[in-house]
Design an enzyme around this catalytic site. Structure first.
Site, PDB file in Angstrom:
ATOM      1  N   GLN A 100       0.856  -1.194   0.000  1.00  0.00           N
ATOM      2  CA  GLN A 100       0.000   0.000   0.000  1.00  0.00           C
ATOM      3  C   GLN A 100       0.885   1.235   0.000  1.00  0.00           C
ATOM      4  OE1 GLN A 100      -3.413  -0.675   3.031  1.00  0.00           O
ATOM      5  NE2 GLN A 100      -1.814  -2.083   3.630  1.00  0.00           N
ATOM      6  N   ILE A 102       3.758   4.094  -0.914  1.00  0.00           N
ATOM      7  CA  ILE A 102       3.978   4.921  -2.092  1.00  0.00           C
ATOM      8  C   ILE A 102       5.375   5.514  -2.019  1.00  0.00           C
ATOM      9  CG2 ILE A 102       1.539   5.423  -2.556  1.00  0.00           C
ATOM     10  CD1 ILE A 102       1.787   7.893  -0.774  1.00  0.00           C
ATOM     11  N   HIS A 118      -1.636   1.107  -4.410  1.00  0.00           N
ATOM     12  CA  HIS A 118      -2.040   2.519  -4.331  1.00  0.00           C
ATOM     13  C   HIS A 118      -1.198   3.403  -5.240  1.00  0.00           C
ATOM     14  CE1 HIS A 118      -4.000   1.794  -0.108  1.00  0.00           C
ATOM     15  NE2 HIS A 118      -4.746   1.383  -1.102  1.00  0.00           N
ATOM     16  N   THR A 192       0.532  -2.881   8.742  1.00  0.00           N
ATOM     17  CA  THR A 192      -0.675  -2.236   8.226  1.00  0.00           C
ATOM     18  C   THR A 192      -1.801  -2.328   9.250  1.00  0.00           C
ATOM     19  OG1 THR A 192      -2.415  -2.301   6.546  1.00  0.00           O
ATOM     20  CG2 THR A 192      -1.157  -4.334   6.828  1.00  0.00           C
TER      21      THR A 192
HETATM   22  P1  CNA Z   1      -1.421   2.821   8.776  1.00  0.00           P
HETATM   23  O1  CNA Z   1      -2.899   2.844   8.879  1.00  0.00           O
HETATM   24  O2  CNA Z   1      -0.670   4.045   9.166  1.00  0.00           O
HETATM   25  O3  CNA Z   1      -0.915   1.575   9.642  1.00  0.00           O
HETATM   26  C1  CNA Z   1       0.435   1.311   9.895  1.00  0.00           C
HETATM   27  C2  CNA Z   1       0.484   0.301  11.023  1.00  0.00           C
HETATM   28  O4  CNA Z   1       1.843  -0.083  11.203  1.00  0.00           O
HETATM   29  C3  CNA Z   1      -0.031   0.863  12.360  1.00  0.00           C
HETATM   30  O5  CNA Z   1      -1.006   0.011  12.906  1.00  0.00           O
HETATM   31  C4  CNA Z   1       1.236   0.894  13.234  1.00  0.00           C
HETATM   32  O6  CNA Z   1       0.944   0.680  14.589  1.00  0.00           O
HETATM   33  C5  CNA Z   1       2.081  -0.197  12.620  1.00  0.00           C
HETATM   34  N1  CNA Z   1       3.544  -0.029  12.814  1.00  0.00           N
HETATM   35  C6  CNA Z   1       4.284   1.090  12.621  1.00  0.00           C
HETATM   36  N2  CNA Z   1       5.591   0.842  12.858  1.00  0.00           N
HETATM   37  C7  CNA Z   1       5.671  -0.454  13.259  1.00  0.00           C
HETATM   38  C8  CNA Z   1       6.736  -1.295  13.676  1.00  0.00           C
HETATM   39  N3  CNA Z   1       7.999  -0.850  13.711  1.00  0.00           N
HETATM   40  N4  CNA Z   1       6.467  -2.587  14.010  1.00  0.00           N
HETATM   41  C9  CNA Z   1       5.177  -3.053  13.952  1.00  0.00           C
HETATM   42  N5  CNA Z   1       4.132  -2.301  13.574  1.00  0.00           N
HETATM   43  C10 CNA Z   1       4.360  -1.012  13.224  1.00  0.00           C
HETATM   44  O7  CNA Z   1      -0.930   2.479   7.301  1.00  0.00           O
HETATM   45  P2  CNA Z   1      -1.587   1.471   6.240  1.00  0.00           P
HETATM   46  O8  CNA Z   1      -0.505   1.178   5.299  1.00  0.00           O
HETATM   47  O9  CNA Z   1      -2.303   0.377   6.898  1.00  0.00           O
HETATM   48  O10 CNA Z   1      -2.681   2.393   5.547  1.00  0.00           O
HETATM   49  C11 CNA Z   1      -2.762   2.512   4.200  1.00  0.00           C
HETATM   50  C12 CNA Z   1      -2.418   3.906   3.692  1.00  0.00           C
HETATM   51  C13 CNA Z   1      -1.258   4.567   4.373  1.00  0.00           C
HETATM   52  C14 CNA Z   1      -1.992   3.778   2.277  1.00  0.00           C
HETATM   53  O11 CNA Z   1      -2.877   4.465   1.464  1.00  0.00           O
HETATM   54  C15 CNA Z   1      -0.581   4.375   2.172  1.00  0.00           C
HETATM   55  O12 CNA Z   1      -0.379   5.001   0.955  1.00  0.00           O
HETATM   56  C16 CNA Z   1      -0.499   5.319   3.299  1.00  0.00           C
HETATM   57  N6  CNA Z   1       0.863   5.678   3.763  1.00  0.00           N
HETATM   58  C17 CNA Z   1       1.972   5.223   3.128  1.00  0.00           C
HETATM   59  C18 CNA Z   1       3.233   5.558   3.598  1.00  0.00           C
HETATM   60  C19 CNA Z   1       4.456   5.062   2.873  1.00  0.00           C
HETATM   61  O13 CNA Z   1       4.413   4.870   1.661  1.00  0.00           O
HETATM   62  N7  CNA Z   1       5.559   4.843   3.582  1.00  0.00           N
HETATM   63  C20 CNA Z   1       3.348   6.366   4.744  1.00  0.00           C
HETATM   64  C21 CNA Z   1       2.177   6.840   5.371  1.00  0.00           C
HETATM   65  C22 CNA Z   1       0.949   6.479   4.871  1.00  0.00           C
END
Ligand code: CNA
Length: 248
Positions: A100, A102, A118, A192
């Site tokens: 998911q 980007i 995405h 996620t």
């Molecule tokens: P989210 O909803 O932010 O979930 C991320 C999850 O990861 C959360 O439940 C956290 O608690 C968990 N988490 C974070 N760090 C750790 C770790 N070190 N160990 C274990 N668990 C951890 O993000 P999703 O990806 O579920 O949601 C989808 C969206 C977020 C998509 O549309 C993405 O494009 C979007 N997004 C992407 C990025 C990226 O590309 N890096 C950054 C921020 C948001």
């Protein structure tokens, strides 16, 4: 370490191992997630930044707010999660990776079969003129000057090829994600919150076909009670896997 050994055995013996990743896998690379403990939702309206409706009205809101997240990605390094997933693919264990994210970091970590459900900012295109594609590098150079990339034909502000809230997912990527999730006998569900659909529904395809899901997430997800194994911390799990696999 017993549980990590058990996980490695599951990975090694899987017939069709697939991973689904979310923003959590990139927090170790210094990119904040949305809904985690230190998530961007705590201080900004990410729904609005990535809303197609809003972008069409006022693209400057996206470019002013996403600048520090999207347009400095070339400074970010793959984390242990990205590189070990790359290694698992090279070793022939990981058949497909649905992300998911980007941030282009799975490719930096060595994964070739990445399905970006995405989209990604790798190109920027014009919502009006077909065939206009501007590279990430070109767009980023403009954004870093405090300006917005514009269409060379009609001067309209370009949009990144990221799927915004309110847009349909890239059809091919969605189709491939469903097929891979259905084929998976083991799916690693990593970092996620499983809240953004349809991506969050992929593990259900695996479960429906009697596959197993392994969740690594440090906050609760809606599928925790369906997981064959559950771990909290991505770094612990992937450092553990790395110590078993070595540099193979
Ligand atoms: P989210 O909803 O932010 O979930 C991320 C999850 O990861 C959360 O439940 C956290 O608690 C968990 N988490 C974070 N760090 C750790 C770790 N070190 N160990 C274990 N668990 C951890 O993000 P999703 O990806 O579920 O949601 C989808 C969206 C977020 C998509 O549309 C993405 O494009 C979007 N997004 C992407 C990025 C990226 O590309 N890096 C950054 C921020 C948001």
């Amino acid at each position: 370490m017993d549980d990590i050994n058990k996980l490695y055995t599951l990975i090694k013996e899987a017939k069709h191992l697939v991973a689904l990743t979310g923003a959590g896998v990139s927090t170790l690379s210094g990119i904040r997630d949305f809904r985690g403990k230190n998530g961007l939702y705590n201080e900004m309206d990410a729904d609005k930044i990535f809303s197609i409706e809003y972008f069409e009205k006022d693209p400057s809101f996206y470019y002013n707010n996403a600048g520090s997240f999207i347009y400095n990605l070339d400074e970010k390094e793959a984390s242990i999660v990205h590189t070990v997933l790359g290694q698992l693919e090279r070793l022939g264990f990981l058949k497909a990776l649905i992300t998911q994210n980007i941030d282009l970091l799975h490719q930096k970590g060595g994964c070739k079969n990445v399905i970006e459900i995405h989209g990604s900012p790798i190109t920027h295109y014009c919502l009006r003129c077909s065939g206009v594609n501007v590279s990430y590098e070109e767009a980023a150079a403009v954004v870093r000057k405090g300006e917005m990339p514009k269409c060379p034909k009609c001067d309209r502000v370009l949009k990144p090829a990221i799927t915004f809230f309110g847009e349909a997912l890239p059809a091919q990527a969605l189709k491939k994600s469903v097929t891979e999730s259905q084929k998976a006998d083991v799916m690693l569900v990593l970092g996620t919150s499983l809240t953004v659909h349809p991506a969050a529904g992929m593990p259900q395809y695996t479960l429906r076909n009697s596959g197993k899901i392994v969740i690594v997430n440090n906050m609760p997800t809606p599928l925790d009670n369906m997981a064959f194994m559950h771990f909290d911390d991505l770094a612990t799990v992937f450092e553990g896997l790395k110590s078993i696999i070595g540099n193979n």
